[in-house]
Motif scaffolding. Structure first.
Motif: not given
Lengths: 237, 673, 499, 173
Positions: C457-477
């Motif tokens: 998990y720790a390595v993942f958080s450094k390599l790839l986005p740990v939060v779903t930006v696109a989904d949050i954006r979609e939510g905002k839209i």
């Protein structure tokens, strides 16, 4: 793929009859099995962890209290079940039922998931936890007809498969059927009281075939539907 | 390994012994082999076997040796033989019937000594050797009911024999099942197979035998069986009214035994250590004999429970031709005189008196005071610590040998044994070594090797063996016997008295005496466990790993204690207990065992070796080291159960290694047996 | 423009709950942090852009690394290394270094396996369920939950390998064509298990990756030139641009994948349960095991998601994205699962106790005799969870939630232990009864596995986005504020036509 | 035939939405326009998806393929390696059923994933008309023009609608 079944002709159904009335619990069978089947001695430490490898054990049960005690000895080899619970759970066909009615154990196929051991209600399957060594020159005693098992595989009583094969080969060479008493397991052979009778129940004249019809017969944990090939004869008058 | 004389066959592959199998035709074992017999191959290939003669290089008691050559070793032995001419030599052997015993006996005689003793000779065995009476040879297999008076035959020697006979008795015939009643002080392995276990007080079995006899006679009378001796028996047994309180067996239980003996006949009594290992052992044995004589005379013995007298006479014939000694020197006086420094030479052959004999006999002191001790055997052990010379013996699978003995059901036989493998090391058969040294010392007995002796034996014997054509000469006859492995002595009409034809004389059984520290001490009950026997094989890992059948303990010794007693004293399974007697103390973990009386503790013999290879050294406690010297009367035996002991908790713990679960073995009903 | 640059309004409900734990930093503050720590030096984010805070927040765990992180990772790595060394030792010496003994052939390796498989359950189930039901609060939770599934499943799938006696013959279990007639036996529940686990692992990795695709593209774009992440981000993003077409297919695929995963997940844990219940061993051979395991898995998995979310908040300061309302909603779900789970306990124990089947009853007795403390933690944990989660205060307190969810998972681990062990120690054959204590090696490997999960998990958080930006954006839209009388409410547009 | 592509970056979705009518008058076909955004906008916010992408069919077909693969694998195994294990029947149904279930779903998931990539025309690492600012919440509007004249007209319309930046490219999608 028929080669899987070629090691038996289905003419036999080997059965062991254990007469509990005769068994006196002396344990000769255990050591006979150890000698015949290259069963490793695990030593004090592993024995204290209950990791002995013996394929056959004599269970002893007490009933009652001093001085009115009753004792039952129950020799417990692999029951060579007809519907063996150990077989279908093996993911690699390392154990299967051969046409002679035995649970064959193919050591080379075994990967050691040990599900068979868990599913055996009799607790007769043993696992090679370590590489067991034979201190020189004890290895001279090893039976060349029986393989020495590798670390990480399951093993169990085979009804002295090598003796069965020897008997069948001898019979084949002489173009006849296997005679009753020609094939005996090491435990049956050594049993001083003659409590273990081994034979082919498809041969109606064999002693085993006659004894399995005894009124005293019963099979262990048969309620699990395992159809064991070991038939016990009830002790007591 | 043991003295039973079972017939065995060994499967060999490429010159290697692989498996011991029973000889199905043999009168002793009938095809079965006990665990000890199976382990012979393990003993053969035991990593710790001796390979060359050893000469003591340090002080006695250290097992410090240097290797010497055979000629050197034999020269030394011969020297000391010369020095010990006259009565100053003795020998201890383990097997009274073996060829090496014959050689030792003859050589000692030549040296002017008759100090040949057998280690661990129990009263029953001693009596059997001296037997002229069929009373000691009932055949269990043929009996309808057999009363075991404290005889744990399944765990002792000839276990395979008794197993065979027991199997035949129980289910030799599906329609007629023999009955076994076991009266004893501990639920032994044999008692476990009995149909009824009768718990009696320690040392009271002789009284019980008489009480049963009395009830039996009154039954005879009550049911109108006519026997001319009934009145005499009744008279002889009249004085045993308080048997129930002496034995602790209720009156109706005694009556029930008598009734079973009467109803299920032919019946017999087999006596054992529980009966004889007390100060009143000789009397008790006589009492058992008395009961047996009544049973025999009143039995309808068409099945042949009792061997005919002429059959037994064959034993005398083969004994004489083979030279098996008739009598042995009593161990106690022999060791005492050795301890007084009267002995210059001791030959210890295939035995371990230091470990196996009761401490009261002072075997250690005797050896220390002996001028020169030569030990013959395959391993270093407690006794070799006191040896000046250790001569490595062939393991018996490498050796030529023969035994002349009689089975416990009265068939005299002659065993012929040939090597199944070539000797692994530069060892020499003990018999050969003795013969060579004796010849060098001028005490030669006319043969050079054990093999030659055996040929000579058969030369004399062959006309007395069944199935050996009389035309064969000695060598051919020997080969003939070797092929079968044994030959049964042919019966000859004999004038030897059979059974107790004399008028019955009331045997008297005194109260047993006990040496104890305090009146409420526990009876100490040393016994032979089925896995390692008397301790001669306790360096064999197969047997150490085999669970002792009753306790299911392996790899160690223990103190058996009744569950209620343990609860009273706050002892848990695995608590290390200190068992203390007048003679010393020993420590072993407690084993809560339901088959022992609340006032008794039991310990297996054969453990607690000071030196016997890595598996045996220091394993468990040697109960014999705390057992004493209350000498029995009448036979050569030790009343080794006449000791009382105190038990204290040491506070240490040592989990017993068990095969079964101590709680689980009470849950057998799961199997709906 | 101003409106969008302004930090988002707190939701109504959230304000009631006492608001977020961390105040949203202002733009100036963000710039200050950037300058001070150099964390955003390379990161190509124009802080003046609208919703820059979102990019900043979601990508900062990737690009902003503290010393504590390194220490933590190093510590985890050494634990993992120790566990791996223990495994190596076990392979070299033999299975005997584990505390197993006949007839106890399965020990904590299997119970740990079941635990991790169970933990893997909620990730995808929660994520796909929320996707399918279009629960709008799902968005920040998705990535964490899906990653948890993938990683815990990866850890879980190690255990069968650790557990088998001859790891070097493991390929016997795969249907690889060969000359020696070595073929797996499909009649064995273990073969089903292997199949199910590999299907589930594949599916959940695909599910995770599909969700990641737009966010990887985002990270690719925002990654400064010359940064070492650029290369793999470029490859992993597959050239995603976010065209209307791609989004359209993506949406469809997400739904289909959600359906697929939702169908696979329960089957996987049912099959894991069948590893036990298809045997004839009393105590295992029960029909309840399938649903029992599935419910238990979701119960422990949701707790795992909550714990992880709270950890993410704490470690990466994501309080603005994973807000208390999300924890609150998850806690409600967990309460439902806890009650269901308690019902299953009741059913299981009631039948064993009342029917008094000798073997089962003995196992039950033995459990109480031998592991009273574990039983208390296990049963008490669930009781406590139900009690505590019923309180609004608790559901809105990350600290308490963390404690409870960790306790739940400890209880669930014990539960798995008590499923595997007492049944084996007290089998039909009373003579063979014996005891089991995990050996040092087994414990090391189990702890190593936990560390491995955290490390992944720790390595993942450094390599790839740990939060779903696109989904949050979609939510905002699709979110807007509507005024009803005097009150402004947040509403979500559902653009798909209902039937 | 070579095309010219024009990519305009906008701050708000309303701006490209407003361009549809002027662009239609040029005329530019709907198929030649696409929206590039960092988050999905609902269908119809600017454009409707004109392409038919039956992803569900792909998923189902792959699922069926998985189903039959499983029958072949588990069923064939039982048929060919006809070993008696525990008295289970030669062709035992539950293992086949379970294998079929798992394989069907595996097929469906894999089909969906690869179908998605297929329909989304991924992977494609070529330098395509794109701008990193899209990831910073700019909305990209891409128009494919037949010739230079059209492109200039498109640019004009974009400028009228508050375009932030315009990028030109060739031979895009």
């Amino acid at each position: 793929m028929k080669s899987f079944n070629s090691n038996g002709d289905g003419k036999h159904k080997w059965t062991m009859v254990v007469d509990l009335d005769r068994c006196n619990g002396c344990g000769a069978c255990t050591v006979a099995c150890q000698a015949e089947n290259n069963i490793a001695v695990v030593g004090e430490k592993l024995a204290s962890e209950k990791r002995t490898m013996s394929w056959l054990r004599v269970e002893r049960y007490f009933e009652g209290e001093w001085p009115d005690l009753r004792v039952i000895f129950l020799p417990m080899p692999c029951q060579q079940c007809g519907n063996a619970p150990c077989e279908p759970v093996c993911p690699v066909f390392a154990t299967y039922r051969n046409p002679d009615g035995l649970n064959a154990m193919v050591y080379n196929r075994c990967v050691g998931v040990r599900f068979c051991g868990n599913n055996c209600p009799y607790g007769v399957r043993k696992f090679n936890w370590f590489r067991y060594k034979w201190e020189k020159p004890l290895q001279e005693q090893l039976n060349p007809d029986v393989s020495v098992r590798e670390v990480g595989v399951m093993e169990k009583c085979t009804f002295c498969m090598q003796r069965i094969r020897r008997g069948k080969d001898a019979a084949k060479d002489e173009a006849r059927d296997v005679r009753d008493g020609e094939v005996v397991t090491a435990c049956a052979q050594s049993c001083p009281t003659g409590a273990i009778i081994f034979g082919d129940v498809k041969d109606p004249e064999s002693r085993a075939a006659k004894l399995v019809k005894s009124k005293r017969r019963f099979r262990l944990l048969n309620e699990h539907g395992t159809e064991p090939s070991v038939v016990y004869l009830k002790g007591g008058a | 390994m043991c003295n039973a004389g079972c017939g065995i066959m060994v499967r060999t592959v490429m010159g290697r012994a692989k498996k011991v199998e029973g000889n199905p035709a043999h009168p002793v074992n009938g095809g079965g082999v006990c665990a000890l017999g199976q382990a012979a191959v393990h003993q053969l290939y035991h990593p710790e076997r001796l390979k060359l003669p050893l000469l003591r290089s340090g002080p006695r008691g250290t097992n410090a040796f240097k290797e010497v050559s055979w000629p050197d070793a034999l020269a030394r032995l011969a020297d000391n033989m010369k020095k010990a001419e006259g009565g100053a030599s003795y020998a201890v052997v383990s097997n009274p019937h073996d060829a090496v015993t014959v050689i030792a006996s003859k050589t000692l005689k030549k040296m002017g000594s008759d100090n040949l003793a057998v280690q661990g000779l129990s009263a029953v065995e001693g009596r059997r050797l001296a037997a002229a009476s069929a009373l000691h040879f009932p055949d269990m297999a043929k009996a309808g009911c057999v009363l075991m008076l404290g005889s744990d035959v399944f765990a002792g020697e000839a276990a395979a024999h008794y197993g065979d006979r027991f199997g035949r008795m129980r289910r030799g015939n599906e329609s007629k099942r023999g009955m076994m009643i076991y009266a004893g002080t501990r639920l032994s392995l044999t008692a476990a197979s009995a149909d009824r276990f009768v718990a009696a007080k320690e040392g009271s079995l002789g009284v019980l035998a008489l009480a049963v006899a009395r009830e039996y006679v009154s039954l005879l009378k009550g049911r109108g069986t006519v026997n001319p001796k009934t009145a005499a028996w009744e008279k002889a047994l009249a004085g045993n009214a308080d048997a129930s309180s002496k034995t602790g067996v209720p009156e109706d239980a005694i009556k029930k035994i008598a009734r079973d003996l009467y109803e299920h006949g032919p019946s017999a009594v087999i006596a054992g250590d529980d009966l004889t290992a007390h100060t009143n052992g000789a009397q008790a044995l006589a009492a058992a004999d008395f009961l047996n004589s009544i049973l025999r005379e009143t039995a309808d013995d068409k099945d042949g429970v009792w061997p005919p007298a002429e059959k037994l006479s064959g034993y005398e014939t083969i004994r004489k031709s083979t030279g098996v000694p008739e009598k042995f020197a009593p161990l106690g006086p022999l060791l005492a005189s050795a301890a007084n420094g009267k002995m210059k030479l001791g030959l210890i052959i295939d035995s371990d008196p230091v470990q196996a004999l009761p401490a009261g006999l002072n075997a250690r002191k005797a050896l220390e005071a002996t001028g020169f001790v030569a030990v013959f055997g395959c391993f270093l052990n407690d006794t070799t610590r006191y040896a000046d010379l250790v001569l490595p013996d062939h393991q018996f699978l490498e050796a030529w040998s023969a035994q002349a003995a009689v089975t416990p059901h009265g068939t005299p036989f002659f065993n012929a044994q040939q090597p199944v493998v070539r000797p692994l090391y530069g060892t020499m058969q003990s018999g050969d070594a003795i013969l060579k040294a004796a010849t060098m010392a001028g005490f030669g007995i006319g043969v050079d090797t054990q093999e030659a002796l055996l040929l000579g034996m058969v030369g004399d014997l062959r006309r007395n063996l069944e199935g050996v054509p009389p035309a064969l000469d000695g060598k051919k006859a020997w080969e003939h016997v070797l092929q079968r492995g044994f030959a049964v002595a042919s019966a000859k009409p004999s004038s030897a008295p059979g059974g107790s034809a004399k008028n019955p004389e009331a045997p008297r059984v005194d109260d047993p005496l006990f040496t104890g520290l305090a009146p409420d001490d526990f009876f100490l009950h040393p016994y032979t466990a089925a896995n390692i026997g008397d301790g001669r094989v306790s360096n064999i890992s197969w047997l150490l790993e085999m669970p002792e059948p009753m306790t299911s303990v392996k790899w160690g010794s223990w103190v058996e204690i009744n569950p209620k007693t343990a609860a009273r004293l706050g002892i848990a399974d695995g608590d290390v207990l200190k068992v203390e007697t007048k003679f010393g103390s020993a420590e072993a973990p407690a084993c809560i065992y339901p088959g022992i009386g609340p006032d008794t503790i039991a310990m297996p013999v054969g453990f607690g070796h000071l030196d016997f290879g890595k598996h045996a050294r220091g394993r468990g406690a040697n109960v014999m080291s705390i057992v004493g010297d209350v000498e029995g009367k009448g036979f050569d035996y030790t009343a080794f159960r006449s000791v009382k002991a105190t038990v204290t908790k040491t506070g240490k713990r040592m989990e017993l290694i068990r095969e079964g679960n101590p709680k689980g073995d009470y849950e057998g009903e799961v199997f709906q047996l | 423009m101003d409106e969008q640059e302004r930090p988002p309004q707190h939701q109504e409900g959230e304000r009631r709950m006492g608001g977020p734990r961390t105040e949203m930093p202002s733009l100036e503050e963000l710039r200050g942090i950037a300058a001070r720590k150099g964390q955003l030096k390379g990161l190509d984010i124009d802080l003046t852009m609208p919703e820059a805070w979102l990019n900043q927040y979601s990508l900062s765990p990737m690009f902003y690394t503290t010393r504590a992180y390194f220490v933590f990772t190093l510590a985890l790595s050494s634990v993992v290394a120790w566990g791996a060394a223990c495994w190596g030792y076990q392979i070299y010496v033999g299975m005997g270094v584990a505390g197993l003994r006949p007839p106890i052939f399965w020990g904590i390796y299997i119970s740990t396996f079941v635990f991790w498989v169970g933990l893997s359950h909620s990730g995808t189930i929660v994520s796909s369920l929320l996707r399918l039901t279009k629960a709008n609060w799902r968005r920040p939770v998705l990535r964490g939950a899906e990653a948890m599934t993938a990683f815990s499943l990866m850890v879980a799938s190690l255990f069968p390998l650790i557990h088998i006696g001859r790891i070097w013959r493991v390929y016997y279990m795969f249907p690889l064509p060969n000359q020696r007639f070595l073929w797996p036996n499909y009649r064995s529940p273990l073969a089903w298990d292997m199949l199910a686990i590999s299907v589930y692992l594949t599916a959940s990795m695909i599910f995770l990756y599909t969700g990641l695709l737009p966010d990887v593209a985002l990270a690719r774009d925002l990654c400064p030139r010359g940064n070492w992440r650029k290369k793999y981000l470029t490859v992993l993003s597959l050239g995603w641009r976010g065209t209307h077409r791609q989004w359209h297919v993506y949406e469809k695929a997400s739904t289909l994948l959600a359906v697929g995963v939702l169908l696979i997940a329960p089957s996987v844990h049912t099959i894991v349960a069948w590893d036990f219940s298809m045997s004839i061993t009393p105590g295992w051979h029960t029909t309840i095991f399938g649903p029992y395991f599935v419910v238990g898995a979701i119960y422990s998995g949701v707790a795992g998601v909550i714990s992880l979310m709270i950890l993410l908040r704490w470690i990466f300061g994501l309080g603005q994205i994973i807000r208390t309302v999300h924890l609150y909603n998850l806690a409600k779900l967990e309460l439902v699962m806890a009650v269901t789970w308690a019902y299953f306990y009741f059913v299981e124990f009631m039948t064993a106790w009342y029917a008094h089947n000798p073997v089962e009853f003995r196992i039950w007795e033995y459990q109480w005799e031998r592991f009273p403390h574990l039983m208390i933690v296990m049963l008490g944990g669930t009781a406590l969870a139900i009690l505590m989660l019923s309180f609004h205060k608790v559901r809105t307190s990350p600290r308490l939630l963390f404690l409870i969810t960790v306790l739940i998972n400890v209880g669930m681990y014990i539960e798995r232990y008590l499923i595997v062990i007492p049944v084996l120690t007290h089998r039909d054959n009373a003579y063979t009864w014996t005891d089991y204590t995990p050996s040092f090696v087994e414990i090391s490997v189990a702890v190593g596995a936990l560390a491995f999960f955290l490390l992944l998990y720790a390595v993942f958080s450094k390599l790839l986005p740990v939060v779903t930006v696109a989904d949050i954006r979609e939510g905002k839209i699709i979110t807007g504020d509507v005024r009803i009388g005097n009150r402004e409410v947040r509403v979500y547009a559902d653009v798909e036509e209902p039937l | 035939m070579s095309h010219i592509t024009v990519l305009g970056l906008f701050n708000r979705i309303e701006e490209p939405a407003a361009m549809l009518t002027p662009l239609g008058e040029i005329p530019v076909a709907k198929e030649d326009m696409t929206l590039i955004s960092v988050a999905p906008y609902p269908d119809g916010a600017v454009l409707y998806d004109e392409h038919h992408s039956p992803l569900w069919a792909v998923a189902i077909v792959c699922g069926i393929v998985g189903f039959f693969a499983a029958i072949w694998l588990a069923g064939w195994t039982q048929w060919q390696i006809n070993l008696n294990v525990g008295g289970k029947s030669t062709w035992s149904v539950p293992p086949v059923a379970i294998t079929c279930y798992e394989f069907s779903l595996a097929g469906m998931v894999l089909g969906t994933f690869f179908g998605m990539l297929w329909y989304a025309e991924l992977p494609d690492w070529n330098e395509l008309a794109y701008d990193k600012d899209i990831s910073r919440s700019k909305v990209g509007f891409l128009v494919r023009c037949r010739d230079e004249a059209t492109a200039e007209m498109v640019e004009e319309i974009m400028k009228n609608n508050n375009v932030v930046r315009i990028k030109r490219g060739r031979d895009d999608y």
